[in-house]
Design an enzyme around this catalytic site. Sequence first.
Site, PDB file in Angstrom:
ATOM      1  CG  ASP A 168      -1.790   1.257   1.291  1.00 25.42           C
ATOM      2  OD1 ASP A 168      -2.681   1.378   0.434  1.00 25.42           O
ATOM      3  OD2 ASP A 168      -1.579   2.094   2.178  1.00 25.42           O
TER       4      ASP A 168
ATOM      5  CD  GLU B 257      -1.880   6.016   3.303  1.00 25.97           C
ATOM      6  OE1 GLU B 257      -2.419   7.112   3.024  1.00 25.97           O
ATOM      7  OE2 GLU B 257      -2.506   4.956   3.411  1.00 25.97           O
TER       8      GLU B 257
ATOM      9  CG  HIS C  83      -6.822   6.356   5.994  1.00 27.02           C
ATOM     10  ND1 HIS C  83      -7.202   6.014   4.713  1.00 27.02           N
ATOM     11  CD2 HIS C  83      -7.973   6.485   6.700  1.00 27.02           C
ATOM     12  CE1 HIS C  83      -8.518   5.961   4.643  1.00 27.02           C
ATOM     13  NE2 HIS C  83      -9.013   6.230   5.831  1.00 27.02           N
TER      14      HIS C  83
ATOM     15  CG  ASP D 124      -4.508   1.547   5.569  1.00 30.84           C
ATOM     16  OD1 ASP D 124      -4.894   1.517   6.755  1.00 30.84           O
ATOM     17  OD2 ASP D 124      -4.647   2.530   4.833  1.00 30.84           O
TER      18      ASP D 124
END
Length: 470
Positions: free
Chosen positions: A14, A16, A161, A166
């Site tokens: 993931d 950000e 987040h 996550d």
Amino acid sequence: MGSTEDRSEIVFFDLETTIPTRTGQPYAILEYGSILVCPKKLTELDSYDTLVRPLDLSLITAASIRSNGITADKVVSCPTFSEIADKVYDILHGRIWAGHNILRFDCVRLREAYAQINRQPPVPKGTIDTLVLLTQRFGRRAGDMKMATLAAYFGLGQQSHRSLGDVRMNFEVVKRCATVLFLESSQQQETQNNWASMNTSPINSFNRRSTLDVTHPNIIPFSSTETPPNPVESGNAQPGPFHTGPSVDRMETETLQSNEAMVEESSTTTLSNGFSNHNEFIDPDSVSLASITVTVAPFVNGPHRIQILHRNIPMQIHCDAMRIRFGLSPQFVDHAGNPRLNFVVDASSSSLCNILEACDDVAKRFVDFDGNSQWRPVVTRKTGFYNSPTIRLHIPTVAEDTTRWNTTEIYYKNSSSIPCTQHLVSSVAELNSSLLPGSLVDAYFSLDPYNYQQNAGIRLVAKKLIIHTS
């Protein structure tokens, strides 16, 4: 994070990022996180995460801080992406990638980041976008398919987040969904083991019969001396509900071949509904009405689910050159007020009408149907136009944040060509311009019984559409 020679693991990852606040402003990666998962034991083997300092700290705006809490002060002393590029490449290259909405977002951002430093990006052995996979296999029982909603459904707490949190939440959600679907599949198999007795005796909890024993034009009910098809004895093994079918084979060879194919705002994408084998779609003239049956399987929590079968395989139909009567209708919306995409086609084939009306008759006996619900026939015959029946085809959509797109495969072909490049239309406007009244479309669709908010019936869900163009 594992040797470069061993590429059998699945990498859940993931990113950000910053959030652009004006047109043309780039994204900047603020954090990378991933876990390495053993595909046979579903155990976490290793993990890696790091904050990332963008070259331009001004890209960290109030909007991005509200999204993930990552401020300029937190990343000012962290490595840039160029400093972690080798590590990330080693983790990802040649492995299967998994993540929520990665095809539309994370994969695109990765390629952009490597392009900015003039490096070749890692290439996956395959991809598993859990947003698409869970939408197709787990359905909307948890509400929308955002990670926060899925986590709340399973009681996993709030989404952080942040990349590593996550990723682990995503992995846990996938395991929970798989477990639920496995249990449902087991319950369905138990129901099928009693199929023969269900055909000759009342079902205690429903007091309904399990075969197509209704009186209907051109339908020959099973007699007391005939034996209905037995799914348990059939050589056609049915895949479990979490089986990805041809998508597994596709995973082994799928590569992210072009940045343009994955741009978040583009109308073309590698995202595909690879979970239905189109070889299993049958022509109406090949359907034996006497071979239509129904399975009944209770959800772990909730009402019973039924599935319409033909010769013990889930009923999926293919019809060529269906004429569009009405284009996309804005009349139907979901709980969030978003349009439910559907359009109406002429059901000019008498065999198709017979099949659908027969399925209607038998499904009505099995859906948890009560007097407060209105049954909506799958074939519509307007007063004065009985010989001009129509059916409504639904185009499923998925949502992520403020973005919605359909998951139906949509192709175009002209009168003298084979279907061209796969095209997944992401905007209602583009669909409106394609699905015009009078146009022809080849439709591949499934039959999904439903009972929701005092409406019940069979929804025809388009899995693939081939639009004829001049």
